[in-house]
Design a protein around this motif. Structure first.
Motif, PDB file in Angstrom:
ATOM      1  N   GLY A 189      39.505  -4.400   3.916  1.00 15.25           N
ATOM      2  CA  GLY A 189      40.835  -3.810   3.866  1.00 15.25           C
ATOM      3  C   GLY A 189      41.550  -4.026   2.554  1.00 15.25           C
ATOM      4  N   ASP A 190      41.126  -5.007   1.766  1.00 17.57           N
ATOM      5  CA  ASP A 190      41.776  -5.249   0.481  1.00 17.57           C
ATOM      6  C   ASP A 190      41.628  -4.030  -0.428  1.00 17.57           C
ATOM      7  OD1 ASP A 190      42.632  -7.738   1.234  1.00 17.57           O
ATOM      8  OD2 ASP A 190      41.183  -8.856   0.042  1.00 17.57           O
ATOM      9  N   ILE A 240      37.948  -2.366   0.189  1.00 17.27           N
ATOM     10  CA  ILE A 240      36.846  -3.272   0.485  1.00 17.27           C
ATOM     11  C   ILE A 240      36.457  -3.162   1.965  1.00 17.27           C
ATOM     12  CG2 ILE A 240      36.122  -5.698   0.542  1.00 17.27           C
ATOM     13  CD1 ILE A 240      36.444  -4.473  -2.271  1.00 17.27           C
ATOM     14  N   GLY A 241      35.143  -3.169   2.209  1.00 16.58           N
ATOM     15  CA  GLY A 241      34.653  -3.060   3.579  1.00 16.58           C
ATOM     16  C   GLY A 241      33.964  -4.298   4.089  1.00 16.58           C
ATOM     17  N   LYS A 242      33.467  -5.126   3.164  1.00 16.69           N
ATOM     18  CA  LYS A 242      32.748  -6.348   3.530  1.00 16.69           C
ATOM     19  C   LYS A 242      33.166  -7.448   2.565  1.00 16.69           C
ATOM     20  CE  LYS A 242      28.296  -6.547   2.702  1.00 16.69           C
ATOM     21  NZ  LYS A 242      26.825  -6.313   2.809  1.00 16.69           N
ATOM     22  N   MET A 257      34.298   1.599 -10.681  1.00 21.31           N
ATOM     23  CA  MET A 257      34.753   0.937  -9.453  1.00 21.31           C
ATOM     24  C   MET A 257      33.923  -0.313  -9.141  1.00 21.31           C
ATOM     25  SD  MET A 257      37.005   3.221  -9.004  1.00 21.31           S
ATOM     26  CE  MET A 257      37.397   4.961  -9.095  1.00 21.31           C
ATOM     27  N   HIS A 258      32.627  -0.231  -9.353  1.00 24.14           N
ATOM     28  CA  HIS A 258      31.762  -1.364  -9.037  1.00 24.14           C
ATOM     29  C   HIS A 258      32.034  -2.539  -9.971  1.00 24.14           C
ATOM     30  CE1 HIS A 258      28.650   1.603  -7.131  1.00 24.14           C
ATOM     31  NE2 HIS A 258      29.763   1.482  -6.427  1.00 24.14           N
ATOM     32  N   TYR A 259      32.278  -2.251 -11.227  1.00 21.17           N
ATOM     33  CA  TYR A 259      32.596  -3.310 -12.181  1.00 21.17           C
ATOM     34  C   TYR A 259      33.891  -4.016 -11.780  1.00 21.17           C
ATOM     35  CZ  TYR A 259      33.421  -5.706 -16.631  1.00 21.17           C
ATOM     36  OH  TYR A 259      33.648  -6.654 -17.589  1.00 21.17           O
ATOM     37  N   LEU A 260      34.931  -3.251 -11.433  1.00 19.43           N
ATOM     38  CA  LEU A 260      36.221  -3.848 -11.088  1.00 19.43           C
ATOM     39  C   LEU A 260      36.096  -4.776  -9.888  1.00 19.43           C
ATOM     40  CD1 LEU A 260      38.530  -0.715 -11.506  1.00 19.43           C
ATOM     41  CD2 LEU A 260      38.206  -2.599 -13.129  1.00 19.43           C
ATOM     42  N   ILE A 286      32.057  -1.982  -0.528  1.00 16.47           N
ATOM     43  CA  ILE A 286      33.163  -1.025  -0.552  1.00 16.47           C
ATOM     44  C   ILE A 286      33.104  -0.154   0.705  1.00 16.47           C
ATOM     45  CG2 ILE A 286      34.140   0.971  -1.760  1.00 16.47           C
ATOM     46  CD1 ILE A 286      33.114  -0.272  -4.376  1.00 16.47           C
ATOM     47  N   ALA A 287      34.214  -0.125   1.445  1.00 17.43           N
ATOM     48  CA  ALA A 287      34.269   0.718   2.646  1.00 17.43           C
ATOM     49  C   ALA A 287      34.438   2.180   2.286  1.00 17.43           C
ATOM     50  CB  ALA A 287      35.420   0.271   3.550  1.00 17.43           C
TER      51      ALA A 287
END
Length: 281
Positions: free
Chosen positions: A207-208, A105-107, A191-194, A121-122
């Protein structure tokens, strides 16, 4: 695609960028990638993993997926890195590899749609979601010790940005031999769904990490084995298996077991043998 790593450099944790076979710090210092002491490429507040997602894994277990994904949590104390040692505690036998793609995660994400998730997403890295199935009988619901014991969440080698997760190959090797061979296209939930699913009720911070599932053929590894996970465009995460320095304490808590549940899961979901497999001696 830019790739960022975290290493120990002169005793400090430093973020570096990849330049060929060298890693470059912000102040210009350089170190050979293979000589660097790697750290996990991110520092998450939490690591969340989907139970089942790849169709080949579902077929292997001879089950049907639910309509929506289910998840478990790996504590951050399980984090490990590229070239890190994976510890199989003394007294345990059933440590399995599971090569996966990890979403970073980026934001901050909360109550977002799948269409919005990409903006939060980072980038992506590689994970090996090791499972210590000796504790599956007692922790089957939480998976806490099965998936959350120390060292069982290596990430790396780096965080890659601008990577498109679609149509990418994923392979796991043990001692140079391919043991898992899958693709991100066999994932039921992308990935987007998750990210959007988890963020409905759990705030995701920069960072998660979310682990997106493994293909078929997770199997046990032994001390001395070298395990590598290679994802197209993300590189190769390498770890080695060692025996823990102390046995599992016998004066407290549940002990490692070798039930049919443990064996069937560790050896590949051969459920037809449940209850009739000869006892192990």
């Amino acid at each position: 695609m830019p790739e960022y790593r975290r290493i120990l450099l002169d005793g400090a944790a430093v973020q570096v960028t990849v330049d060929g076979d060298e890693l470059v710090a912000g102040d210009g210092r350089r170190v050979k990638a293979e000589e660097a002491q790697h750290l996990p490429p991110v520092v998450p507040s939490k690591v969340i993993a989907v139970h089942l997602n790849h169709r080949s894994r579902v077929d292997e277990f001879r089950i049907d997926l639910p309509d929506t994904p289910t998840y478990f949590h790996k504590p951050t104390s399980a984090l490990n890195s590229h070239h890190g040692a994976i510890v199989r505690p003394e007294g345990c036998k059933w440590l399995n590899y599971e090569g996966e793609v990890a979403i970073v995660i980026g934001k901050t994400a909360r109550n977002i749609s799948p269409a919005e998730a990409g903006d939060h997403i980072a980038g992506y890295t590689i994970a090996n979601d090791y499972g210590l199935h000796d504790f599956r009988d007692t922790d089957a619901g939480s998976m806490l010790r099965v998936k959350g014991s120390d060292t069982l969440c290596p990430l790396g080698p780096g965080l890659v940005t601008g990577w498109d997760f679609r149509g990418k190959s994923l392979r796991t090797y043990v001692n140079g031999q391919v043991v898992q061979d899958g693709s991100t296209d066999e994932m039921k939930w992308d990935m987007h769904y998750l990210v959007a699913d988890i963020a409905r009720t759990i705030t995701l911070y920069p960072g998660d990490v979310l682990l997106s599932g493994t293909p078929a053929n997770s199997r046990p590894v032994q001390p001395g084995d070298i395990v590598e996970v290679e994802v197209e465009g993300l590189g190769r995460l390498t770890n080695h298996i060692v025996t823990g320095p102390t046995p599992i304490r016998s004066d407290v808590g549940a002990q490692p077991t070798e039930s049919e549940e443990v064996l069937s899961t560790a050896l590949g979901g051969d459920w037809e043998f449940r209850g009739i497999r000869p006892p192990r001696r």
